[in-house]
Design an enzyme around this catalytic site. Structure first.
Site, short mmCIF file in Angstrom:
data_model
loop_
_atom_site.label_atom_id
_atom_site.label_comp_id
_atom_site.label_asym_id
_atom_site.label_seq_id
_atom_site.Cartn_x
_atom_site.Cartn_y
_atom_site.Cartn_z
N CYS A 1 9.36 34.69 20.99
CA CYS A 1 8.47 35.53 21.78
C CYS A 1 7.37 36.14 20.90
O CYS A 1 6.49 35.42 20.43
CB CYS A 1 9.28 36.59 22.53
SG CYS A 1 8.38 37.38 23.88
N HIS B 1 13.94 33.54 25.27
CA HIS B 1 14.84 34.34 24.43
C HIS B 1 16.26 33.77 24.39
O HIS B 1 17.10 34.19 25.19
CB HIS B 1 14.92 35.77 24.97
CG HIS B 1 13.67 36.56 24.75
ND1 HIS B 1 13.42 37.25 23.59
CD2 HIS B 1 12.59 36.76 25.54
CE1 HIS B 1 12.25 37.86 23.67
NE2 HIS B 1 11.72 37.57 24.85
N GLU C 1 18.52 34.54 22.37
CA GLU C 1 19.47 35.59 21.99
C GLU C 1 19.95 36.40 23.19
O GLU C 1 20.88 37.19 23.07
CB GLU C 1 18.84 36.52 20.93
CG GLU C 1 17.85 37.55 21.44
CD GLU C 1 16.44 36.99 21.67
OE1 GLU C 1 16.28 35.76 21.72
OE2 GLU C 1 15.51 37.81 21.82
#
Lengths: 80, 222
Positions: free
Chosen positions: B88, B196, B198
């Site tokens: 990002c 993302h 994560e």
């Protein structure tokens, strides 16, 4: 000396903010406004006393930080 | 498996902790957190630039962060072959440093897009995507205002020809050129992506595609 640096999107690069402004102007009844493009104006003071070195310094600033050459053009105006 | 990942923390990074948890899940050890103002990196074999809004996105997303003191060391390491992952805002920073070509612009529809998107794995031959099958569909969340990838046509065709568009949006959420979601550098050791991974490292979070991603990448970095 002062530098006025105008950063604009290159021709052909989509400018969604310009498009939105154009739409808003039309919505307000302003007719005949087209090709709206949004950019940035950066003003700064420089210690340089001659125009050539002030311009050279501003140019270096544009290349290193103020503009992204991938998508932006810049124009430098030096004023006393 | 690498045990020495490092996460660079910028002012207004906000996914640094999430990515630290994902790295710890994959390696079993806490990663090193490195402040952007440091001049030197600790001993590391995997560097992550996390998501967030470094420097409030002032001037251009990632522009200030790409000039942080630590970035000189990161660029040097990247050029020497150390894997560098930018997620990002990290992707935006990688483009601003020139480690990746192109730039990330305001989303074409001007809206902040925050939802889970499906990506297609176009190239699983990179250290970052080796956990996936070629052509596999994965679901990662996106949350950004400036994810609209831009490069000139010549660059885009070259990236395509070299297999560097590793992840592509199935349903483009931001106007990104050629539906680019994740991009490799020419050496294959630098990877930037807007989504993302994560945020999908547990069924409780809605999926584990991110676990597969980090496991694969960190195993390869050993």
């Amino acid at each position: 000396m002062k530098a006025k640096i105008t950063v604009t999107l290159k021709n052909g690069v989509l400018d969604p903010q310009g498009k939105a402004i154009e739409g808003a102007l039309a919505g307000l009844g302003f007719e005949g406004a087209s090709d709206v493009r949004q950019g940035k104006l950066i003003e700064l003071k420089l210690d340089e006393t001659d125009e050539a070195s002030a311009r050279a310094k501003a140019e270096e600033m544009c290349k290193k930080l103020l503009a992204n050459p991938v998508m932006e053009n810049y124009a430098i105006e030096i004023v006393a | 498996m690498t045990t020495k990942p490092a996460v660079i923390v910028f002012p207004a990074s906000n996914c640094d902790r999430d990515v630290a948890v994902a790295l710890e899940q994959a390696t079993g050890a806490k990663p090193q957190m490195v402040w952007h103002g440091d001049a030197d990196l600790p001993d590391t074999d995997f560097i992550v630039l996390p998501g967030g809004f470094s420097y409030g996105d002032y001037l251009r997303c990632g522009a200030m962060a790409s000039n942080s003191p630590i970035m000189r060391a990161v660029v040097e390491k990247a050029k020497a072959g150390t894997p560098v992952l930018g997620i990002c805002n990290g992707f935006q920073i990688l483009c601003e440093t020139g480690l990746l070509p192109g730039a990330l612009m305001r989303n074409a529809n001007l809206t902040f897009v925050c939802r889970t998107v499906t990506l297609m794995v176009e190239n699983n031959q990179s250290i970052f995507t080796r956990g996936f099958e070629q052509g596999q569909f994965v679901d990662f969340p996106v949350a950004h205002h400036d994810g609209n990838y831009f490069a000139d046509d010549e660059t885009l065709s070259r990236l395509e020809g070299e297999g560097r568009i590793a992840l592509r949006y199935v349903d483009n959420p931001n106007g990104s050129a050629r539906n680019i979601a994740g991009l490799l550098n020419d050496a294959g050791n630098v990877f930037g992506l807007m989504p993302h991974p994560e945020r999908v490292i547990s069924p409780l979070l809605g999926g584990i595609d991110g676990t597969t991603f980090f496991k694969g990448a960190l195993e390869a970095a050993a």
